[in-house]
Scaffold this active site. Structure first.
Site, PDB file in Angstrom:
ATOM      1  N   ASP A  17      25.550  -4.806   0.312  1.00  0.00           N
ATOM      2  CA  ASP A  17      24.161  -4.461   0.078  1.00  0.00           C
ATOM      3  C   ASP A  17      23.974  -4.426  -1.444  1.00  0.00           C
ATOM      4  O   ASP A  17      24.959  -4.453  -2.190  1.00  0.00           O
ATOM      5  CB  ASP A  17      23.871  -3.090   0.701  1.00  0.00           C
ATOM      6  N   ASP A  19      20.796  -2.599  -3.407  1.00  0.00           N
ATOM      7  CA  ASP A  19      20.134  -1.414  -3.944  1.00  0.00           C
ATOM      8  C   ASP A  19      20.908  -0.143  -3.634  1.00  0.00           C
ATOM      9  O   ASP A  19      21.181   0.161  -2.467  1.00  0.00           O
ATOM     10  CB  ASP A  19      18.721  -1.305  -3.368  1.00  0.00           C
TER      11      ASP A  19
END
Length: 231
Positions: A17, A19
């Site tokens: 991922d 963020d």
């Protein structure tokens, strides 16, 4: 490591991922959302924020507008938010251990990908300071990728990444900071290690295969990957 990683077979690819996991952008999201809330005399606090980490933009906007009872639509919220984000994203810094782990995996020929709920445009803004090491990824899958049908917690983003890497989902390891992201990874049939925000309770990650409080706590050899001596 709070983990059941003993049952994990050798991992052949790693999907990250972005963020709050590779880049420290969550503070930017908080700042901007509070700026918008302030315009309407509302307070955006952790009771709301903990429920939106990892959501796609449309889903996040609907939740925030309803939770704060804002007198605007979700679509209007995103229009107001966009220039505020665009101004701040290029200053995003790397999370501890992110660049070192990515460089280590690449140097050892482990297929790596980014699977993010961000749009392609937003991705470009956030990685302004980090083009060199983000160029190491074999593929970048954003939420608006034409091959992605639904955002997290649906598995589409991670399944698309695995397909492009040429690795079976069950041989992929996903790093996520959000419960929604972990849900997406598990729905894709992948191993998921959670790296939560410091304020998030472990209980929200009961479906993860392991919980770490920093990427620097990860020992690749535990998953059959080349050993890393953290600096």
């Amino acid at each position: 490591m709070n983990a059941l990683l003993n049952d994990v077979g050798p991992i052949k690819a790693v999907i990250f991922d972005m963020d709050g996991l590779l880049l420290d952008t969550e503070g930017i999201y908080t700042e901007v959302t509070q700026l918008i809330a302030d315009r309407y005399g509302r307070t955006f606090d952790w009771t709301i924020k903990q429920n939106i980490i990892g959501r796609g933009a449309a889903d996040l906007a609907r939740y925030v507008v309803e939770a704060l009872d804002l007198p605007i639509t979700a679509e209007e919220f995103l229009v107001i938010r966009e220039p505020l984000m665009r101004e701040r994203f290029p200053r995003a810094l790397a999370m501890p251990g992110a660049q070192e782990l990515v460089q280590h995996l690449k140097a050892n020929n482990v297929p790596i990908a980014v699977g993010t709920s961000s749009s392609r445009q937003s991705f470009a803004q956030k990685t302004t300071l980090h083009g060199d090491w983000f160029a190491l990824f074999d593929t970048i899958v954003t939420a608006d990728d034409p091959e992605v049908g639904a955002a997290k917690p649906a598995p589409d983003i991670f399944l698309t990444a695995a397909r492009r890497l040429g690795v079976a989902p069950e041989d992929c390891l996903v790093f996520e900071d959000s419960p929604f992201g972990v849900t997406a990874a598990k729905a894709a049939g992948m191993t998921a290690i959670a790296i939560p925000d410091p304020a998030m309770a472990d209980a929200k990650y009961a479906h993860a295969d392991a919980i770490l409080r920093s990427l620097k706590g990860f020992q690749p050899a535990a998953c059959g990957l080349p050993q890393l001596k953290w600096s």
